[in-house]
Write an enzyme that holds these catalytic residues in place. Structure first.
Site, mmCIF file in Angstrom:
data_model
loop_
_atom_site.group_PDB
_atom_site.id
_atom_site.type_symbol
_atom_site.label_atom_id
_atom_site.label_comp_id
_atom_site.label_asym_id
_atom_site.label_seq_id
_atom_site.Cartn_x
_atom_site.Cartn_y
_atom_site.Cartn_z
ATOM 1 N N ASP A 29 0.848 -1.228 0.091
ATOM 2 C CA ASP A 29 -0.030 -0.035 0.004
ATOM 3 C C ASP A 29 0.885 1.132 -0.016
ATOM 4 O O ASP A 29 1.712 1.410 0.983
ATOM 5 C CB ASP A 29 -0.686 -0.011 1.243
ATOM 6 C CG ASP A 29 -1.793 1.055 1.281
ATOM 7 O OD1 ASP A 29 -1.607 2.125 0.531
ATOM 8 O OD2 ASP A 29 -2.567 1.397 2.265
ATOM 9 N N GLU A 79 30.247 6.187 5.292
ATOM 10 C CA GLU A 79 30.378 4.637 5.559
ATOM 11 C C GLU A 79 30.181 3.770 3.988
ATOM 12 O O GLU A 79 30.029 2.806 3.870
ATOM 13 C CB GLU A 79 29.212 4.120 6.441
ATOM 14 C CG GLU A 79 27.928 4.724 6.086
ATOM 15 C CD GLU A 79 26.913 4.303 7.201
ATOM 16 O OE1 GLU A 79 26.778 3.237 7.604
ATOM 17 O OE2 GLU A 79 26.244 5.402 7.638
ATOM 18 N N CYS A 111 26.335 6.557 10.588
ATOM 19 C CA CYS A 111 25.933 7.910 10.229
ATOM 20 C C CYS A 111 26.182 9.055 10.982
ATOM 21 O O CYS A 111 26.045 10.221 10.838
ATOM 22 C CB CYS A 111 24.271 7.902 10.247
ATOM 23 S SG CYS A 111 23.655 6.653 9.274
ATOM 24 N N THR A 152 14.016 3.065 2.435
ATOM 25 C CA THR A 152 14.633 4.122 3.215
ATOM 26 C C THR A 152 15.916 4.476 2.656
ATOM 27 O O THR A 152 16.721 4.891 3.053
ATOM 28 C CB THR A 152 14.764 3.634 4.691
ATOM 29 O OG1 THR A 152 15.725 2.606 4.808
ATOM 30 C CG2 THR A 152 13.344 3.357 5.175
ATOM 31 N N HIS A 233 19.073 13.330 12.746
ATOM 32 C CA HIS A 233 19.607 12.433 11.746
ATOM 33 C C HIS A 233 18.220 11.809 11.358
ATOM 34 O O HIS A 233 17.437 11.255 12.117
ATOM 35 C CB HIS A 233 20.432 11.424 12.460
ATOM 36 C CG HIS A 233 20.511 10.126 11.562
ATOM 37 N ND1 HIS A 233 20.907 10.372 10.161
ATOM 38 C CD2 HIS A 233 20.208 8.917 11.664
ATOM 39 C CE1 HIS A 233 21.028 8.938 9.558
ATOM 40 N NE2 HIS A 233 20.606 8.011 10.568
ATOM 41 N N LYS A 242 9.223 9.973 15.663
ATOM 42 C CA LYS A 242 9.416 9.041 16.837
ATOM 43 C C LYS A 242 9.948 9.413 18.006
ATOM 44 O O LYS A 242 9.539 9.291 19.064
ATOM 45 C CB LYS A 242 9.683 7.404 16.373
ATOM 46 C CG LYS A 242 8.855 6.768 15.598
ATOM 47 C CD LYS A 242 9.391 5.369 15.077
ATOM 48 C CE LYS A 242 8.699 4.718 13.933
ATOM 49 N NZ LYS A 242 7.803 3.566 14.448
ATOM 50 N N ASN A 275 17.608 8.461 2.778
ATOM 51 C CA ASN A 275 18.595 8.660 3.726
ATOM 52 C C ASN A 275 20.071 8.770 3.285
ATOM 53 O O ASN A 275 20.321 8.229 2.136
ATOM 54 C CB ASN A 275 18.591 7.145 4.645
ATOM 55 C CG ASN A 275 19.597 7.068 5.693
ATOM 56 O OD1 ASN A 275 20.059 8.151 5.932
ATOM 57 N ND2 ASN A 275 19.712 6.036 6.640
ATOM 58 N N SER A 307 24.728 4.244 13.654
ATOM 59 C CA SER A 307 24.439 2.686 14.237
ATOM 60 C C SER A 307 25.754 2.120 14.674
ATOM 61 O O SER A 307 26.819 2.395 14.234
ATOM 62 C CB SER A 307 23.836 1.811 13.166
ATOM 63 O OG SER A 307 22.528 2.151 12.778
#
Ligand code: CAA
Length: 386
Positions: A29, A79, A111, A152, A233, A242, A275, A307
């Site tokens: 969707d 990276e 990142c 992403t 970020h 979030k 990203n 990360s």
């Protein structure tokens, strides 16, 4: 002495994929991508572009003959490095035509590394206030075709100069860094695409934000109401939402409304590009400055995350006429060409990656200022488009 960001610019590839088309091709969707993830378009990388060419293109947008003379150091965070030994920064320095007497090095911690570059540059400028340090964050975010992370993906680079008496963002003294050895996202030497534990990475990101911000509050006495914007970020735009909501909770007062509006402005460019890994936080900054209610004197908070993992929360104050120190990102994005899903997949599979063979790429369809023209004798070949 004030030290901070004097100029900031962004470059991406000349091609993009519409994520509604990707959703249809993947039988998903479209609202999952548009609303659930918060992405509309994604930069597509032709074989003629890599971390070197993108980084050089971003730096070219802020370069002047006078500035070229003053750059003492080039710090390139990535990276998506093209060599385990030779720094991406060496190639970029040559493509930009910088002085032989320039210090060049590559930085890595997912990142987060461009923020390490900013902090190291701050130290270099403190010891030599005449110097200008060029910090570049340049990456290609690859998760793989038909993976949950595919939506992403993205690509592009930011470039900034760090100087004394900066004309864009003067950095505050306090910043808080945290690090932990964990496996939320990584890319082994034998893989072109990232490995990721997506849900875990999301949780770790939020934890790092809340922990570094809490410590920052203890050290400075500043609360979230003291900020005009909190910038993040953005591996995808929903991620910033979030994190901010984890901080604001049910608050709906003028301060929290201002921070939510600022977040929306800061997400606009990421929605169009995807990203950027190392450059992502700084694209959020650019997006807020060009799409939000940014004014001189505002205090901005910046949350950097990489990360593996490392996070840093720091802040700065916007300077008079900061708008003159940026490139026009919206105008640049408007010139991009849309590709079909089939063309995107061909481009994705056509990148040089880990191939050890000689190859020559067709540059005729790529209007970018710098090209990766191919590989010969295990050496990457770069060329200026003139
Ligand atoms: N309409 C509206 N929303 C919908 C929807 C629909 N039809 N269908 C699903 N959604 C919503 C879901 O409810 C969910 O929302 P919430 O997260 O708010 O609950 C959202 O869309 C995503 O749905 P899923 O969780 O089912 O998606 P997924 O399993 O495909 O995975 C992901 C999502 C984990 C982000 C995945 O894309 C991924 O692994 N991405 C790469 C990892 C990443 O970016 N991690 C972020 C932190 S790590 C970091 O910062 C470093 C870095 O740059 C990589």
């Amino acid at each position: 002495m004030q030290i901070g960001i004097d100029k900031l610019s962004f470059a991406t590839t000349p091609f993009y994929l519409d994520l509604v088309e990707l959703a249809r091709a993947r039988d998903v969707d479209p609202n999952k991508y548009l609303i659930g993830i918060g992405q509309e378009k994604q930069a597509v990388v032709p074989p003629t572009q890599d971390a070197v060419t993108l980084g050089a293109a971003a730096a070219l947008k802020l370069m002047t003959p006078a500035l070229k003379e003053r750059i003492s150091t080039v710090l390139v965070a990535t990276e998506s490095g093209v060599d385990n030994s030779k720094a991406t920064a060496v190639y970029i320095k040559r493509l930009l035509g910088l002085s032989r007497f320039t210090r060049v090095v590559e930085l890595k911690e997912a990142c987060y590394a461009a923020t390490a570059g900013v902090m190291m540059a701050k130290g270099l400028v403190a010891t030599d206030p005449q110097s200008v340090v060029l910090v570049i964050g340049t990456d290609i975010a690859r998760y793989g075709l038909n993976t949950p992370g595919e939506v992403t993906q993205g690509a592009g680079a930011v470039a900034m100069t760090i100087t004394a008496n900066p004309r864009l963002l003067s950095l505050d003294q306090v910043s808080v860094t945290a690090s932990d050895d964990l496996m939320d996202f990584w890319r082994p030497l034998y893989s072109e695409d990232a490995m990721v534990d997506g849900k875990y990475s999301t949780q770790v990101y939020i934890d790092f934000f809340l922990q570094t911000f809490e410590r920052y509050q203890e050290m400075t006495g500043r609360q979230w109401a003291d900020f005009d914007a909190l910038l993040f970020h953005l591996p995808f735009t929903k991620m910033g939402k979030k994190a901010l909501e984890a901080l604001l909770g049910d608050h709906d007062d003028p301060d929290s409304q201002r921070l939510r509006a600022a977040l929306t402005a800061s997400q606009q460019y990421c929605r169009q590009v995807g990203n950027l890994y190392t450059g992502s936080l700084y694209l959020s900054l650019l997006s807020y400055l060009q799409n939000g209610q940014a004014r001189p004197g505002q205090r901005l908070g910046l949350f950097s995350y990489g990360s593996g993992a490392e996070g840093e929360f720091y802040s700065g104050v916007l300077q008079p006429n900061f708008e003159n120190q940026l490139n026009d990102v919206a105008a640049d994005l408007a010139t991009r060409q849309q590709l079909s899903v089939a063309e995107y997949e061909k481009s994705f599979n056509g990148q040089l990656g880990l191939a050890d063979t000689d190859v020559s790429f067709d540059t005729s369809k790529d209007p970018s200022p710098f090209w990766l023209t191919g590989q010969g004798g295990h050496q990457r070949q770069y060329q200026v488009n003139q």
